[in-house]
Design a protein around this motif. Structure first.
Motif, PDB file in Angstrom:
ATOM      1  N   ALA A  19      42.260  42.332  41.934  1.00 46.42           N
ATOM      2  CA  ALA A  19      42.197  42.349  43.398  1.00 46.42           C
ATOM      3  C   ALA A  19      41.711  43.698  43.899  1.00 46.42           C
ATOM      4  O   ALA A  19      40.911  43.770  44.848  1.00 46.42           O
ATOM      5  CB  ALA A  19      43.572  42.024  43.982  1.00 46.42           C
ATOM      6  N   ALA A  20      42.158  44.770  43.254  1.00 49.29           N
ATOM      7  CA  ALA A  20      41.706  46.111  43.643  1.00 49.29           C
ATOM      8  C   ALA A  20      40.213  46.278  43.354  1.00 49.29           C
ATOM      9  O   ALA A  20      39.477  46.866  44.155  1.00 49.29           O
ATOM     10  CB  ALA A  20      42.513  47.170  42.897  1.00 49.29           C
ATOM     11  N   ARG A  21      39.756  45.752  42.208  1.00 52.66           N
ATOM     12  CA  ARG A  21      38.326  45.815  41.878  1.00 52.66           C
ATOM     13  C   ARG A  21      37.494  45.044  42.901  1.00 52.66           C
ATOM     14  O   ARG A  21      36.446  45.518  43.358  1.00 52.66           O
ATOM     15  CB  ARG A  21      38.089  45.236  40.482  1.00 52.66           C
ATOM     16  CG  ARG A  21      38.474  46.162  39.343  1.00 52.66           C
ATOM     17  CD  ARG A  21      38.506  45.407  38.012  1.00 52.66           C
ATOM     18  NE  ARG A  21      37.290  44.668  37.756  1.00 52.66           N
ATOM     19  CZ  ARG A  21      36.237  45.146  37.081  1.00 52.66           C
ATOM     20  NH1 ARG A  21      36.285  46.387  36.607  1.00 52.66           N
ATOM     21  NH2 ARG A  21      35.166  44.403  36.881  1.00 52.66           N
ATOM     22  N   ALA A  22      37.958  43.847  43.276  1.00 52.84           N
ATOM     23  CA  ALA A  22      37.229  43.042  44.253  1.00 52.84           C
ATOM     24  C   ALA A  22      37.198  43.725  45.615  1.00 52.84           C
ATOM     25  O   ALA A  22      36.174  43.703  46.313  1.00 52.84           O
ATOM     26  CB  ALA A  22      37.863  41.660  44.366  1.00 52.84           C
ATOM     27  N   ALA A  23      38.312  44.348  46.000  1.00 56.01           N
ATOM     28  CA  ALA A  23      38.349  45.066  47.277  1.00 56.01           C
ATOM     29  C   ALA A  23      37.379  46.232  47.262  1.00 56.01           C
ATOM     30  O   ALA A  23      36.683  46.506  48.259  1.00 56.01           O
ATOM     31  CB  ALA A  23      39.774  45.557  47.551  1.00 56.01           C
ATOM     32  N   ARG A  24      37.296  46.941  46.129  1.00 59.51           N
ATOM     33  CA  ARG A  24      36.391  48.076  46.025  1.00 59.51           C
ATOM     34  C   ARG A  24      34.930  47.624  46.140  1.00 59.51           C
ATOM     35  O   ARG A  24      34.116  48.271  46.802  1.00 59.51           O
ATOM     36  CB  ARG A  24      36.629  48.803  44.703  1.00 59.51           C
ATOM     37  CG  ARG A  24      35.909  50.127  44.577  1.00 59.51           C
ATOM     38  CD  ARG A  24      36.542  51.011  43.525  1.00 59.51           C
ATOM     39  NE  ARG A  24      36.567  50.361  42.216  1.00 59.51           N
ATOM     40  CZ  ARG A  24      37.679  50.003  41.586  1.00 59.51           C
ATOM     41  NH1 ARG A  24      38.861  50.222  42.142  1.00 59.51           N
ATOM     42  NH2 ARG A  24      37.624  49.431  40.405  1.00 59.51           N
ATOM     43  N   VAL A  25      34.600  46.494  45.499  1.00 59.56           N
ATOM     44  CA  VAL A  25      33.238  45.953  45.592  1.00 59.56           C
ATOM     45  C   VAL A  25      32.911  45.571  47.031  1.00 59.56           C
ATOM     46  O   VAL A  25      31.824  45.873  47.539  1.00 59.56           O
ATOM     47  CB  VAL A  25      33.092  44.725  44.664  1.00 59.56           C
ATOM     48  CG1 VAL A  25      31.818  43.943  44.995  1.00 59.56           C
ATOM     49  CG2 VAL A  25      33.070  45.168  43.213  1.00 59.56           C
ATOM     50  N   THR A  26      33.850  44.914  47.700  1.00 60.46           N
ATOM     51  CA  THR A  26      33.625  44.503  49.086  1.00 60.46           C
ATOM     52  C   THR A  26      33.410  45.711  49.992  1.00 60.46           C
ATOM     53  O   THR A  26      32.480  45.725  50.816  1.00 60.46           O
ATOM     54  CB  THR A  26      34.823  43.679  49.600  1.00 60.46           C
ATOM     55  OG1 THR A  26      35.013  42.543  48.748  1.00 60.46           O
ATOM     56  CG2 THR A  26      34.586  43.208  51.021  1.00 60.46           C
ATOM     57  N   VAL A  27      34.244  46.719  49.838  1.00 58.43           N
ATOM     58  CA  VAL A  27      34.116  47.929  50.659  1.00 58.43           C
ATOM     59  C   VAL A  27      32.777  48.604  50.402  1.00 58.43           C
ATOM     60  O   VAL A  27      32.111  49.064  51.338  1.00 58.43           O
ATOM     61  CB  VAL A  27      35.281  48.902  50.376  1.00 58.43           C
ATOM     62  CG1 VAL A  27      35.019  50.255  51.026  1.00 58.43           C
ATOM     63  CG2 VAL A  27      36.587  48.312  50.897  1.00 58.43           C
ATOM     64  N   ARG A  28      32.357  48.671  49.135  1.00 61.16           N
ATOM     65  CA  ARG A  28      31.082  49.316  48.821  1.00 61.16           C
ATOM     66  C   ARG A  28      29.912  48.576  49.463  1.00 61.16           C
ATOM     67  O   ARG A  28      29.020  49.193  50.056  1.00 61.16           O
ATOM     68  CB  ARG A  28      30.882  49.381  47.305  1.00 61.16           C
ATOM     69  CG  ARG A  28      29.658  50.199  46.910  1.00 61.16           C
ATOM     70  CD  ARG A  28      29.405  50.202  45.417  1.00 61.16           C
ATOM     71  NE  ARG A  28      28.857  48.933  44.966  1.00 61.16           N
ATOM     72  CZ  ARG A  28      29.441  48.113  44.120  1.00 61.16           C
ATOM     73  NH1 ARG A  28      30.635  48.416  43.621  1.00 61.16           N
ATOM     74  NH2 ARG A  28      28.871  46.977  43.757  1.00 61.16           N
ATOM     75  N   HIS A  29      29.918  47.251  49.368  1.00 64.55           N
ATOM     76  CA  HIS A  29      28.842  46.473  49.977  1.00 64.55           C
ATOM     77  C   HIS A  29      28.837  46.667  51.499  1.00 64.55           C
ATOM     78  O   HIS A  29      27.765  46.848  52.101  1.00 64.55           O
ATOM     79  CB  HIS A  29      29.019  44.992  49.638  1.00 64.55           C
ATOM     80  CG  HIS A  29      28.354  44.582  48.355  1.00 64.55           C
ATOM     81  ND1 HIS A  29      27.106  44.014  48.307  1.00 64.55           N
ATOM     82  CD2 HIS A  29      28.762  44.679  47.065  1.00 64.55           C
ATOM     83  CE1 HIS A  29      26.778  43.758  47.060  1.00 64.55           C
ATOM     84  NE2 HIS A  29      27.769  44.139  46.284  1.00 64.55           N
ATOM     85  N   LEU A  30      30.003  46.593  52.116  1.00 61.04           N
ATOM     86  CA  LEU A  30      30.074  46.755  53.568  1.00 61.04           C
ATOM     87  C   LEU A  30      29.626  48.151  53.994  1.00 61.04           C
ATOM     88  O   LEU A  30      28.920  48.309  54.997  1.00 61.04           O
ATOM     89  CB  LEU A  30      31.503  46.482  54.053  1.00 61.04           C
ATOM     90  CG  LEU A  30      31.993  45.039  53.928  1.00 61.04           C
ATOM     91  CD1 LEU A  30      33.457  44.944  54.332  1.00 61.04           C
ATOM     92  CD2 LEU A  30      31.139  44.104  54.790  1.00 61.04           C
TER      93      LEU A  30
END
Length: 208
Positions: A99-110
């Protein structure tokens, strides 16, 4: 442990086979992009669900949870009670990490998308093309609905003749028209949730 729970966790191993390296060249690019993206999302979703079931099954066997009342998880009926608690705890930890990895990916894309859109909004020029005063050759599309732009550096334009510039613009227009940034976001999230899907992500990036 039953196959229904473990299969989604190990099936993505098949997606790492060398055969996948050749598929993008054997399929039409649009079909390959859709097929690989759907496969990655489906595999990541199934493996995450399996981890969730394992974590929940382990939680239901903890004494303080069981004391709250009779809770039943059908998939847990076939699991060994002596093994499910530690396995469930490991699954819960893995879920938190993923979940932390997915959140980091989402934040980076945004963050990257917001930075690109700020660049476009601050540009004095209007229209489809935005030329940056940069000697390095680079070009990319900034999706923003009706305000989508194609960003090209002066170095890129200087390296191309008129026909090649038209090819470049057609390439970037195809990215905007196809919404390719969404494909990359989905497969990046899939890889964050299941690292073995990296080769599928490479197939999507190559196809688009």
């Amino acid at each position: 442990m039953i196959v229904d729970v473990w299969a989604p966790l190990v099936l993505p191993l098949l997606l790492a086979l060398p055969l996948l390296r050749t598929l993008p060249d054997r399929l039409p690019p649009r079909l390959a992009a859709w097929l690989f993206t759907a496969t990655a999302v489906g595999a990541a979703g199934a493996s995450t669900t399996a981890l969730g079931l394992l974590a929940l099954a382990g939680l239901l066997h903890l004494p303080f949870v069981a004391a709250l009342g009779h809770l039943d998880l059908p998939v847990a009926r076939h699991l060994d009670p002596a093994a499910i608690v530690p396995v469930g705890m490991v699954a819960a930890v893995l879920l938190a990490v993923l979940a932390a990895r997915a959140a980091r990916v989402t934040v980076r894309h945004l963050r990257d998308h917001a930075a690109a859109r700020r660049l476009v909004r601050c540009a004095p020029e209007k229209g489809e093309l935005l030329v940056l005063p940069d000697a390095r050759p680079d070009a990319y599309a900034v999706p923003a609905g009706r305000r989508s732009r194609i960003v090209v550096t002066e170095g890129m334009l200087a390296a191309l003749d008129a026909r090649e510039r038209e090819v470049l613009l057609a390439h970037e227009r195809a990215h905007l028209r196809g919404g390719h940034h969404r494909f990359l976001l989905l497969v990046d999230l899939a890889v964050a949730l299941h690292p073995l899907l990296g080769r599928v992500r490479d197939g999507v990036a190559y196809s688009i």
